[in-house]
Design a protein around this motif. Sequence first.
Motif, short mmCIF file in Angstrom:
data_model
loop_
_atom_site.label_atom_id
_atom_site.label_comp_id
_atom_site.label_asym_id
_atom_site.label_seq_id
_atom_site.Cartn_x
_atom_site.Cartn_y
_atom_site.Cartn_z
N ASN A 1 -28.27 -40.30 -45.23
CA ASN A 1 -27.94 -38.87 -45.15
C ASN A 1 -28.82 -38.02 -46.05
OD1 ASN A 1 -25.84 -38.94 -43.27
ND2 ASN A 1 -24.39 -39.61 -44.82
N LEU B 1 -30.98 -35.11 -44.66
CA LEU B 1 -30.51 -33.75 -44.92
C LEU B 1 -31.00 -33.15 -46.22
CD1 LEU B 1 -26.90 -34.40 -43.69
CD2 LEU B 1 -28.44 -32.77 -42.63
N PRO C 1 -31.44 -33.07 -50.61
CA PRO C 1 -30.58 -33.29 -51.78
C PRO C 1 -29.37 -32.35 -51.82
CG PRO C 1 -32.52 -32.09 -52.41
CD PRO C 1 -32.68 -32.38 -50.96
N TYR C 2 -28.68 -32.23 -50.70
CA TYR C 2 -27.53 -31.32 -50.65
C TYR C 2 -26.35 -31.84 -51.46
CZ TYR C 2 -25.46 -34.75 -47.66
OH TYR C 2 -24.94 -35.91 -47.20
N MET D 1 -23.08 -35.81 -55.86
CA MET D 1 -21.90 -36.43 -55.27
C MET D 1 -22.28 -37.11 -53.95
SD MET D 1 -18.14 -34.78 -54.37
CE MET D 1 -18.64 -33.91 -52.88
N HIS E 1 -22.09 -39.19 -50.70
CA HIS E 1 -20.99 -39.59 -49.82
C HIS E 1 -21.50 -39.67 -48.39
CE1 HIS E 1 -21.02 -35.19 -49.78
NE2 HIS E 1 -20.45 -35.22 -48.61
N ALA E 2 -20.71 -40.28 -47.53
CA ALA E 2 -21.03 -40.31 -46.11
C ALA E 2 -19.75 -39.97 -45.37
CB ALA E 2 -21.59 -41.67 -45.71
N ARG E 3 -19.74 -40.21 -44.06
CA ARG E 3 -18.54 -39.86 -43.28
C ARG E 3 -17.53 -40.99 -43.33
NH1 ARG E 3 -22.65 -37.39 -40.37
NH2 ARG E 3 -22.24 -35.20 -39.97
N PRO E 4 -16.25 -40.66 -43.13
CA PRO E 4 -15.22 -41.71 -43.12
C PRO E 4 -15.57 -42.85 -42.17
CG PRO E 4 -14.20 -39.54 -43.01
CD PRO E 4 -15.69 -39.31 -42.94
N LEU F 1 -18.28 -40.65 -53.56
CA LEU F 1 -17.02 -40.27 -52.92
C LEU F 1 -16.79 -41.09 -51.65
CD1 LEU F 1 -14.64 -38.10 -52.58
CD2 LEU F 1 -16.30 -36.78 -51.27
N ALA G 1 -14.10 -40.86 -48.72
CA ALA G 1 -13.02 -40.00 -48.24
C ALA G 1 -12.59 -40.41 -46.85
CB ALA G 1 -13.51 -38.55 -48.22
N SER H 1 -10.46 -34.91 -43.87
CA SER H 1 -10.59 -33.68 -44.65
C SER H 1 -9.27 -33.23 -45.27
CB SER H 1 -11.19 -32.58 -43.79
OG SER H 1 -10.51 -32.51 -42.57
N HIS I 1 -8.27 -35.92 -48.57
CA HIS I 1 -9.12 -36.06 -49.75
C HIS I 1 -9.26 -34.77 -50.55
CE1 HIS I 1 -12.34 -34.36 -47.38
NE2 HIS I 1 -13.19 -34.45 -48.37
N ILE I 2 -8.47 -33.76 -50.18
CA ILE I 2 -8.53 -32.50 -50.91
C ILE I 2 -8.11 -32.66 -52.37
CG2 ILE I 2 -7.40 -30.23 -51.05
CD1 ILE I 2 -7.91 -29.90 -48.13
N LEU J 1 -11.10 -34.00 -54.22
CA LEU J 1 -12.12 -32.96 -54.37
C LEU J 1 -11.69 -31.93 -55.42
CD1 LEU J 1 -13.17 -32.33 -50.67
CD2 LEU J 1 -14.44 -33.57 -52.40
N GLY K 1 -23.96 -30.65 -46.08
CA GLY K 1 -24.63 -31.60 -45.19
C GLY K 1 -23.72 -32.13 -44.10
N MET K 2 -22.48 -32.45 -44.46
CA MET K 2 -21.60 -33.06 -43.48
C MET K 2 -20.37 -32.24 -43.16
SD MET K 2 -21.92 -37.02 -44.35
CE MET K 2 -22.48 -36.61 -45.95
N PHE L 1 -17.62 -31.65 -44.90
CA PHE L 1 -16.28 -31.95 -45.42
C PHE L 1 -16.26 -32.36 -46.89
CE2 PHE L 1 -16.06 -36.49 -45.99
CZ PHE L 1 -17.15 -36.94 -45.28
N MET M 1 -16.10 -28.40 -48.59
CA MET M 1 -14.65 -28.28 -48.82
C MET M 1 -14.37 -27.81 -50.25
SD MET M 1 -11.81 -28.58 -47.19
CE MET M 1 -12.10 -29.65 -45.78
N MET M 2 -15.17 -28.33 -51.19
CA MET M 2 -14.99 -27.89 -52.58
C MET M 2 -15.38 -26.43 -52.72
SD MET M 2 -16.40 -31.24 -54.56
CE MET M 2 -16.24 -30.74 -56.24
N MET N 1 -12.67 -24.20 -51.47
CA MET N 1 -11.56 -24.03 -52.41
C MET N 1 -11.91 -22.99 -53.47
SD MET N 1 -10.10 -27.95 -52.87
CE MET N 1 -11.55 -28.71 -53.51
N ASN O 1 -25.75 -24.37 -50.55
CA ASN O 1 -26.64 -24.68 -51.67
C ASN O 1 -28.02 -24.06 -51.44
OD1 ASN O 1 -28.12 -26.32 -49.95
ND2 ASN O 1 -27.12 -28.20 -50.61
N GLU P 1 -30.97 -25.36 -50.95
CA GLU P 1 -31.77 -25.97 -49.88
C GLU P 1 -31.43 -25.35 -48.52
OE1 GLU P 1 -33.93 -28.83 -50.03
OE2 GLU P 1 -33.89 -28.15 -52.10
N PHE P 2 -30.15 -25.39 -48.20
CA PHE P 2 -29.71 -24.91 -46.90
C PHE P 2 -29.81 -23.39 -46.80
CE2 PHE P 2 -26.80 -28.87 -46.50
CZ PHE P 2 -27.88 -29.63 -46.10
#
Lengths: 147, 89
Positions: free
Chosen positions: A48, A52, A54-55, A64, A66-69, A101, A103, A106, A109-110, A113, B8-9, B11, B15-16, B19, B53, B55-56
């Motif tokens: 990822n 994508l 360094p998001y 942080m 992470h990837a998808r569940p 992470l 997760a 959505s 996992h709030i 987060l 990127g994804m 969620f 999501m943070m 919030m 962010n 980048e995007f």
Amino acid sequence: MNRRVLEKQAILLDVTAKDWEHAVRICGEILVKTGKVDPTYVDAMIRNIHELGPYILIAPGVAMPHARPEDGVIQEGISVVVLKEEVAFKPGKEFKVLIGLAALNSESHIDILQKIAEVICKEDSIERLENATGYEEILHLFNEKEE
Amino acid sequence: MKILAVCGMGFGSSMMLKMTIEKILKEKGITADVETADFTTASSIFADIIFTNEEFAKQLEGGRVKVVSVKNIADANEVRAGLESVLNT
């Protein structure tokens, strides 16, 4: 809610990583070892970032990954890695702390987060993470209640 | 008003960010819909403001929508300043 976000087996300090990919892999391997994810998840974390960019830098110096569940999450959880020396995704995108992470979806996992946000929203707690000398300090940061 | 938090994804960090944005909206008494999206679908979703962010942000800028780039997605002060800057233009 009394679930602990972070367990001590999921913390590694003073880690030497040769580049960002190595650092992310170490962070992901902890999640594999603690039974949170399948090894495929770690590959997805890295893929990822290649795709994508360094998001995953969520605050200055903090990544942080992470990837998808569906990439292989077994159970929710996080891992924390503090590097000895910072590494960079590219110049200007350095980090010393990784919060891995895992997760499930959505909604559930709030809480996790929210806890991560509570830690990184204060500059002094990022500094405490970066300079932690024992896992107790990190456990304390993540498991303490916000007043 | 519709606000989109983009990562990127769609969620994790978005999501943070959502919030943090909702906290500021509540504090300011502003009513708005805040949704999350991943980067690849973000440009096809209607929104008045996008938070994301650096980048995007570079890649999403240039359209009709106002784009705010955020360094620390949990930093209320940074998000508040970003929101104020677009609301005042």
